[in-house]
Write an enzyme that holds these catalytic residues in place. Structure first.
Site, PDB file in Angstrom:
ATOM      1  CG  ASN A 161      59.413  32.146  53.339  1.00  0.00           C
ATOM      2  OD1 ASN A 161      59.505  33.570  52.967  1.00  0.00           O
ATOM      3  ND2 ASN A 161      60.291  30.920  53.658  1.00  0.00           N
ATOM      4  CB  THR A 205      33.088  30.084   7.327  1.00  0.00           C
ATOM      5  OG1 THR A 205      33.173  30.156   5.828  1.00  0.00           O
ATOM      6  CG2 THR A 205      32.546  29.903   8.401  1.00  0.00           C
ATOM      7  CG  HIS A 206      37.317  30.530   4.842  1.00  0.00           C
ATOM      8  ND1 HIS A 206      38.596  30.209   5.485  1.00  0.00           N
ATOM      9  CD2 HIS A 206      36.554  29.924   4.707  1.00  0.00           C
ATOM     10  CE1 HIS A 206      38.413  28.675   5.197  1.00  0.00           C
ATOM     11  NE2 HIS A 206      36.861  28.747   5.342  1.00  0.00           N
ATOM     12  CB  SER A 243      40.205  61.540  14.221  1.00  0.00           C
ATOM     13  OG  SER A 243      41.211  62.492  13.786  1.00  0.00           O
ATOM     14  CE  LYS A 280      38.559  57.875  11.572  1.00  0.00           C
ATOM     15  NZ  LYS A 280      40.521  57.131  11.941  1.00  0.00           N
ATOM     16  CD  GLU A 307      40.294  50.869  17.279  1.00  0.00           C
ATOM     17  OE1 GLU A 307      41.077  51.089  16.594  1.00  0.00           O
ATOM     18  OE2 GLU A 307      40.430  51.831  18.000  1.00  0.00           O
ATOM     19  CE1 TYR A 333      59.024  32.907  49.308  1.00  0.00           C
ATOM     20  CE2 TYR A 333      61.037  33.742  49.599  1.00  0.00           C
ATOM     21  CZ  TYR A 333      60.119  34.487  48.992  1.00  0.00           C
ATOM     22  OH  TYR A 333      59.977  35.955  48.510  1.00  0.00           O
ATOM     23  CE  LYS A 391      53.355  38.568  47.351  1.00  0.00           C
ATOM     24  NZ  LYS A 391      54.910  38.649  46.768  1.00  0.00           N
TER      25      LYS A 391
HETATM   26  N1  ARG Z   1      57.777  40.137  50.233  1.00  0.00           N
HETATM   27  C1  ARG Z   1      58.395  38.693  49.694  1.00  0.00           C
HETATM   28  C2  ARG Z   1      57.545  38.096  48.621  1.00  0.00           C
HETATM   29  O1  ARG Z   1      56.643  38.653  48.227  1.00  0.00           O
HETATM   30  C3  ARG Z   1      57.811  37.947  50.876  1.00  0.00           C
HETATM   31  C4  ARG Z   1      58.093  37.256  51.170  1.00  0.00           C
HETATM   32  C5  ARG Z   1      59.552  37.248  51.876  1.00  0.00           C
HETATM   33  N2  ARG Z   1      60.118  35.624  51.761  1.00  0.00           N
HETATM   34  C6  ARG Z   1      61.697  35.777  52.290  1.00  0.00           C
HETATM   35  N3  ARG Z   1      61.833  34.647  52.684  1.00  0.00           N
HETATM   36  N4  ARG Z   1      62.176  36.490  51.680  1.00  0.00           N
HETATM   37  O2  ARG Z   1      57.337  37.157  48.216  1.00  0.00           O
END
Ligand code: ARG
Length: 461
Positions: free
Chosen positions: A112, A157-158, A279, A285, A292, A319, A327
């Site tokens: 953690n 503007t607008h 295109s 084009k 975009e 945790y 992530k």
């Molecule tokens: N892979 C876990 C995460 O990204 C790591 C931490 C895991 N901790 C636990 N108490 N299971 O959060």
């Protein structure tokens, strides 16, 4: 059922294979490997310094961890789902390399505080990278601005023609927006640069660790004061995605302008072949794919911010596995912002050409000098509101006659008000109109020149 792997003897059988896959984060947290190794090295050194493990053991651990780094760089370290996550993958490989001493690395640490450390080390570096890319983008804008102080462009503007502008003034607006982005990221950096290492699973540890020391080895500015907060805080990631979203807002607004400007209707810029696409069916084009895509990718960065906010809001301390979900969005947000900044920098530097003569003449063909006629009369003592109404009448009359203000004869002007003199023609010429807006922060050429000078010193600091 697969063979039992990581867990203690509390477990009698292994995870269901589908659950192992569901549970695993190795598919994406491999991105953290360099930071995991660096964090583990600092942790091992701290364990040595405090006498929790022996110096020779530290040396073995560090050498083993560095070997994993080399293996990774060579493409030889490719852990699969059986490792669950990057932390287990590294610990397991380390034990293969250095033997039983590898099992000492996790003393006084939990995944953690470890994962919290990794993500902060990662983000800290990426914030620096993004700030660098923001600077490059700003420098290209600034150079374009310097070359176009006296190029005129309709101001809106607008999305209706309002008052003419110096093209440089328009571009400098984006320098200012991205300057705030750059500063904002600097603030996020400060709150990212705090070490949770040593917070343990949630409550600290029974070992006599030295959190300041490992923080110092990792160049963290401070340590989390509360272990529960340290392992479960993701504010810094949310703040980053918020700052990233604002960068995308700014890039997306500029993209929208590029798209409009490259259209036949506006025709303010020409897209060069290096940054435009064709295109598959319409041979005439030339499409502005780059802006975009930037405009389109903006949504996913907003989405990552929203996802992280929602993921966090119901979590009890400390945790929870939900946190593993922090992530992918964060990584994608980082990648997206970097890619968009790069693409927009190239687009501005070499993918477009301002059609300056078209721009300069565009501002001749409208009534965007009407305010200046009212200002002309007001400067001669006519109350502004009265002057404003009068000019409204001239505009209406001219529109009916299919004329522009510059086409009216002096007699017509004087019919309207005796205060008009020959100089009215000079006063309503676009160059005069723009250069006259010399109030601080305005589009007057003199103002724009000093704004460029200010921006230069801002960007070099
Ligand atoms: N892979 C876990 C995460 O990204 C790591 C931490 C895991 N901790 C636990 N108490 N299971 O959060």
């Amino acid at each position: 059922m697969t063979k039992k792997t990581t867990w203690s003897d509390r477990f009698e059988s292994a995870l269901h294979p589908a659950i192992a896959i569901f549970n695993a984060s190795i598919g994406f947290d491999i991105e953290l490997i360099e930071y995991d190794l660096t964090g583990s090295i600092a942790h091992a050194q701290m364990l040595g310094k405090t006498g929790i493990i022996a110096t020779e053991e530290v040396d073995k651990l560090v050498a083993g961890l560095e070997q994993i780094r080399t293996e990774y760089h060579r493409g030889e370290f490719t852990p699969g789902v059986e490792a669950e996550d990057i932390h287990f993958a590294v610990e397991r490989r380390l034990t293969d390399i250095v033997g039983d001493v590898g099992k000492k690395l996790h003393t006084a640490r939990s995944r953690n505080d470890q994962v919290g450390t990794d993500v902060r080390l990662y983000l800290r570096e990426e914030i620096t990278n993004i700030r660098g890319k923001l600077r490059e983008f700003q420098l290209v804008l600034l150079e374009l601005a310097e070359n176009n102080v006296e190029t005129l462009i309709p101001g809106y503007t607008h999305l209706q023609r309002a008052q003419p502008l110096s093209l440089a003034h328009h571009l400098l607006a984006y320098v200012q927006m991205t300057q705030r982005d750059w500063e904002r990221l600097g603030d996020v950096y400060k709150r990212t640069n705090i070490s949770p290492l040593g917070c343990g699973a949630l409550a600290g540890t029974t070992f006599p660790i030295d959190r300041q020391y490992s923080a110092q080895l990792l160049n963290f500015e401070a340590v989390y004061d509360n272990s529960l907060d340290g392992v479960s805080d993701r504010d810094f990631a949310i703040e980053f995605l918020c700052a990233a979203s604002l960068i995308m807002v700014h890039l997306s607004r500029l993209s929208e302008e590029m798209i409009l400007w490259s259209s036949e209707e506006f025709s303010f810029i020409k897209l060069k072949d290096s940054c435009a696409t064709g295109s598959s069916i319409m041979p005439q084009k030339k499409n502005p794919d780059v802006p975009e895509l930037v405009r389109g990718k903006t949504g996913r960065v907003f989405g990552h911010l929203q996802a992280l906010l929602v993921m966090m809001k119901g979590l009890p301390l400390a945790y929870n596995k939900d946190l593993q979900e922090d992530k992918e969005g964060l990584f994608d947000g980082v990648k997206t912002v970097k890619a968009c900044l790069e693409a927009m920098t190239i687009l501005l530097a070499e993918g477009i050409e301002f059609k300056t003569s078209r721009l300069n003449s565009a501002v001749e063909e409208d009534f965007s000098n009407a305010t200046d006629v009212a200002d002309y009369l007001a400067a001669k003592g006519v109350p502004f509101r009265e002057a404003y109404n009068l000019v409204g009448k001239v505009v209406k009359k001219s529109l009916t006659a299919g004329k522009l203000l510059k086409d009216l004869s002096l007699a017509e002007w004087q019919q309207l008000h005796p205060a008009f003199e020959e100089d009215i023609y000079q006063e309503i010429a676009p160059q005069t109109v723009v250069s006259a807006r010399n109030s601080y922060g305005g589009t007057g050429f003199e103002q724009v020149r000093s704004a460029i000078a200010r921006a230069k010193s801002q960007l070099s600091s």
